[in-house]
Design a protein around this motif. Structure first.
Motif, mmCIF file in Angstrom:
data_model
loop_
_atom_site.group_PDB
_atom_site.id
_atom_site.type_symbol
_atom_site.label_atom_id
_atom_site.label_comp_id
_atom_site.label_asym_id
_atom_site.label_seq_id
_atom_site.Cartn_x
_atom_site.Cartn_y
_atom_site.Cartn_z
ATOM 1 N N PHE A 232 0.835 -1.199 0.000
ATOM 2 C CA PHE A 232 0.000 0.000 0.000
ATOM 3 C C PHE A 232 0.875 1.256 0.000
ATOM 4 O O PHE A 232 0.675 2.189 -0.768
ATOM 5 C CB PHE A 232 -0.909 0.026 1.237
ATOM 6 N N THR A 233 1.865 1.248 0.914
ATOM 7 C CA THR A 233 2.744 2.405 1.016
ATOM 8 C C THR A 233 3.624 2.522 -0.209
ATOM 9 O O THR A 233 3.848 3.616 -0.735
ATOM 10 C CB THR A 233 3.622 2.296 2.283
ATOM 11 N N ARG A 234 4.139 1.411 -0.697
ATOM 12 C CA ARG A 234 5.048 1.411 -1.850
ATOM 13 C C ARG A 234 4.390 2.047 -3.074
ATOM 14 O O ARG A 234 4.984 2.907 -3.735
ATOM 15 C CB ARG A 234 5.496 -0.011 -2.148
ATOM 16 N N VAL A 235 3.173 1.650 -3.396
ATOM 17 C CA VAL A 235 2.520 2.184 -4.593
ATOM 18 C C VAL A 235 2.196 3.670 -4.418
ATOM 19 O O VAL A 235 2.310 4.465 -5.352
ATOM 20 C CB VAL A 235 1.260 1.358 -4.959
ATOM 21 N N ALA A 236 1.831 4.068 -3.202
ATOM 22 C CA ALA A 236 1.492 5.465 -2.941
ATOM 23 C C ALA A 236 2.715 6.365 -3.087
ATOM 24 O O ALA A 236 2.679 7.390 -3.792
ATOM 25 C CB ALA A 236 0.892 5.618 -1.544
ATOM 26 N N VAL A 237 3.810 5.999 -2.441
ATOM 27 C CA VAL A 237 4.986 6.872 -2.475
ATOM 28 C C VAL A 237 5.650 6.855 -3.841
ATOM 29 O O VAL A 237 6.308 7.836 -4.236
ATOM 30 C CB VAL A 237 5.993 6.533 -1.359
ATOM 31 N N PRO A 295 -3.608 -1.826 -10.939
ATOM 32 C CA PRO A 295 -3.523 -3.219 -11.409
ATOM 33 C C PRO A 295 -3.209 -4.177 -10.265
ATOM 34 O O PRO A 295 -2.634 -3.788 -9.245
ATOM 35 C CB PRO A 295 -2.387 -3.177 -12.442
ATOM 36 N N ALA A 296 -3.585 -5.418 -10.439
ATOM 37 C CA ALA A 296 -3.425 -6.410 -9.371
ATOM 38 C C ALA A 296 -1.976 -6.830 -9.173
ATOM 39 O O ALA A 296 -1.542 -7.102 -8.053
ATOM 40 C CB ALA A 296 -4.287 -7.633 -9.677
ATOM 41 N N SER A 297 -1.204 -6.893 -10.250
ATOM 42 C CA SER A 297 0.177 -7.364 -10.170
ATOM 43 C C SER A 297 1.077 -6.323 -9.511
ATOM 44 O O SER A 297 1.041 -5.136 -9.861
ATOM 45 C CB SER A 297 0.703 -7.656 -11.580
ATOM 46 N N ALA A 298 1.909 -6.755 -8.554
ATOM 47 C CA ALA A 298 2.825 -5.854 -7.864
ATOM 48 C C ALA A 298 3.813 -5.223 -8.836
ATOM 49 O O ALA A 298 4.186 -4.053 -8.705
ATOM 50 C CB ALA A 298 3.567 -6.601 -6.765
ATOM 51 N N VAL A 299 4.263 -6.005 -9.819
ATOM 52 C CA VAL A 299 5.193 -5.474 -10.817
ATOM 53 C C VAL A 299 4.516 -4.386 -11.644
ATOM 54 O O VAL A 299 5.096 -3.325 -11.910
ATOM 55 C CB VAL A 299 5.707 -6.613 -11.726
ATOM 56 N N GLU A 300 3.295 -4.629 -12.049
ATOM 57 C CA GLU A 300 2.556 -3.646 -12.843
ATOM 58 C C GLU A 300 2.203 -2.413 -12.023
ATOM 59 O O GLU A 300 2.099 -1.307 -12.563
ATOM 60 C CB GLU A 300 1.278 -4.282 -13.400
ATOM 61 N N GLN A 301 2.032 -2.570 -10.706
ATOM 62 C CA GLN A 301 1.667 -1.441 -9.857
ATOM 63 C C GLN A 301 2.733 -0.346 -9.878
ATOM 64 O O GLN A 301 2.416 0.835 -9.922
ATOM 65 C CB GLN A 301 1.441 -1.909 -8.417
ATOM 66 N N THR A 302 4.001 -0.742 -9.864
ATOM 67 C CA THR A 302 5.074 0.247 -9.871
ATOM 68 C C THR A 302 5.052 1.062 -11.152
ATOM 69 O O THR A 302 5.133 2.307 -11.118
ATOM 70 C CB THR A 302 6.438 -0.454 -9.713
ATOM 71 N N ALA A 303 4.926 0.380 -12.272
ATOM 72 C CA ALA A 303 4.874 1.084 -13.559
ATOM 73 C C ALA A 303 3.629 1.964 -13.646
ATOM 74 O O ALA A 303 3.687 3.101 -14.151
ATOM 75 C CB ALA A 303 4.901 0.075 -14.707
ATOM 76 N N TRP A 304 2.516 1.459 -13.141
ATOM 77 C CA TRP A 304 1.271 2.234 -13.178
ATOM 78 C C TRP A 304 1.367 3.482 -12.312
ATOM 79 O O TRP A 304 0.971 4.576 -12.726
ATOM 80 C CB TRP A 304 0.114 1.346 -12.704
#
Length: 330
Positions: A232-237, A295-304
């Motif tokens: 949660f924190t990773r995608v937000a920051v 997106p559901a994938s953690a890898v895709e979340q960073t790019a998104w």
């Protein structure tokens, strides 16, 4: 039976840095069973008495820790994420971003007053004096006061938590504004007179979050530290710091950003990202937001999240954000 040596964790010497590094150390021991030894390191930002905007802000609390990592003097370092430059060196990796503490700013004012009560007590001839070392806070506090029909005087200050709160206790200032997360970590949240709503003042990108960093070549350690990571924190920051980078602004610029991830169970499903840039006097702000499905994938979340930050930055630049950052120090 061979016992692994304690991990050496580099930290700044301040009470806040020691507190948050100690918390991370205990979590590492809990997760891995490995002892952790704190190694105190003095950074340029700790010894300089100049305002952060004058010495550049970006990286002044980080460089010495990173030098120690690269030299092999420590195994990992803990940073306040808002102090970390957005350019990540290839030799180092952010192995974990633990769960974020309250990202909001906090007001500590005389007589237990809120911001509205405090500003109402001032006059044009004798405005209330509020201390902060942050151009971002100065900009938004001045803008907030304007919406209330009041004028304030923002006073540049430096120092640890005791020093800053001391300005209010001594009567030198009417109030100071600090990060709620820092006050929480040192056990002084009870001294806050108002937790400032993010609708009034957006925090610094990454505020309230920590970064656990190690050398990229130590993949086994990075893998073990990853157990501290909070998605949660990773995608937000990631979104917030991308916005900051795309605006080509450092942590001394008057930029605020906050991403609010929404969850369905343990999955992040939607996130709103807000950003603001303003003149120091608060006379002009560019404040925009955007929302998207994660997106559901953690890898895709960073790019998104990276795309989301860039898109909002582009929209803010199109509205004139670049011209409002001219007051920041380089």
């Amino acid at each position: 039976m061979r016992t692994e040596r304690p991990l050496k964790l580099g930290t700044r010497r301040s009470a806040l840095a020691m507190a948050q590094s100690g918390q991370v150390a205990r979590e590492i021991t809990r997760l891995t069973g490995r002892d952790v030894e704190l190694v105190e390191i003095t950074t340029y930002g700790d010894v300089s008495r100049e305002q952060l905007a004058q010495i550049g802000g970006t990286g002044v609390f980080v460089s010495a820790l990173r030098d120690a990592l690269l030299a092999g003097d420590i195994d990992l370092a803990v940073h306040s994420l808002k102090d970390l430059p957005t350019d990540q060196p290839a030799e180092l990796t952010i192995a974990a971003v633990p769960p974020r503490v309250d990202p909001r700013d906090a007001l500590i004012a005389r007589n237990g007053l809120t911001f509205e009560q405090l500003t109402a007590a001032g006059t044009d001839a004798a405005p209330v004096r509020i201390g902060t070392g942050s151009p971002r806070r100065m900009s938004q506090l001045n803008a907030w006061a304007r919406t209330l029909g009041h004028r304030i005087e923002t006073v540049p200050i430096r120092g640890n938590v005791d020093t800053r709160i001391g300005f209010v206790r001594s009567g030198e200032l009417d109030a100071v504004v600090l990060a709620a997360a820092g006050l929480t970590r040192v056990g002084r949240l009870d001294e806050v007179t108002e937790l400032i709503d993010s609708d009034a003042v957006l925090p610094a990108p990454g505020q309230g979050a920590l970064a656990v960093e190690c050398v990229t070549s130590d993949a086994p350690l990075a893998t073990r530290l990853a157990g501290l990571d909070d998605p949660f924190t990773r995608v937000a920051v990631t979104a917030e710091r991308t916005l900051l980078a795309a605006l080509e602004a450092g942590c001394s610029a008057p930029v605020g950003a906050l991403a609010d991830p929404q969850a369905d169970g343990e999955a992040v499903t939607e996130m709103r990202l807000r950003g603001v840039v303003g003149t120091i006097d608060g006379s002009t702000l560019v404040q925009l937001s955007t929302t998207g499905h994660v997106p559901a994938s953690a890898v895709e979340q960073t790019a998104w999240a990276t795309r989301l930050g860039r898109e909002l930055a582009d929209a803010m630049l199109a509205k004139g954000a670049a011209g409002l950052m001219g007051e920041r120090a380089h």
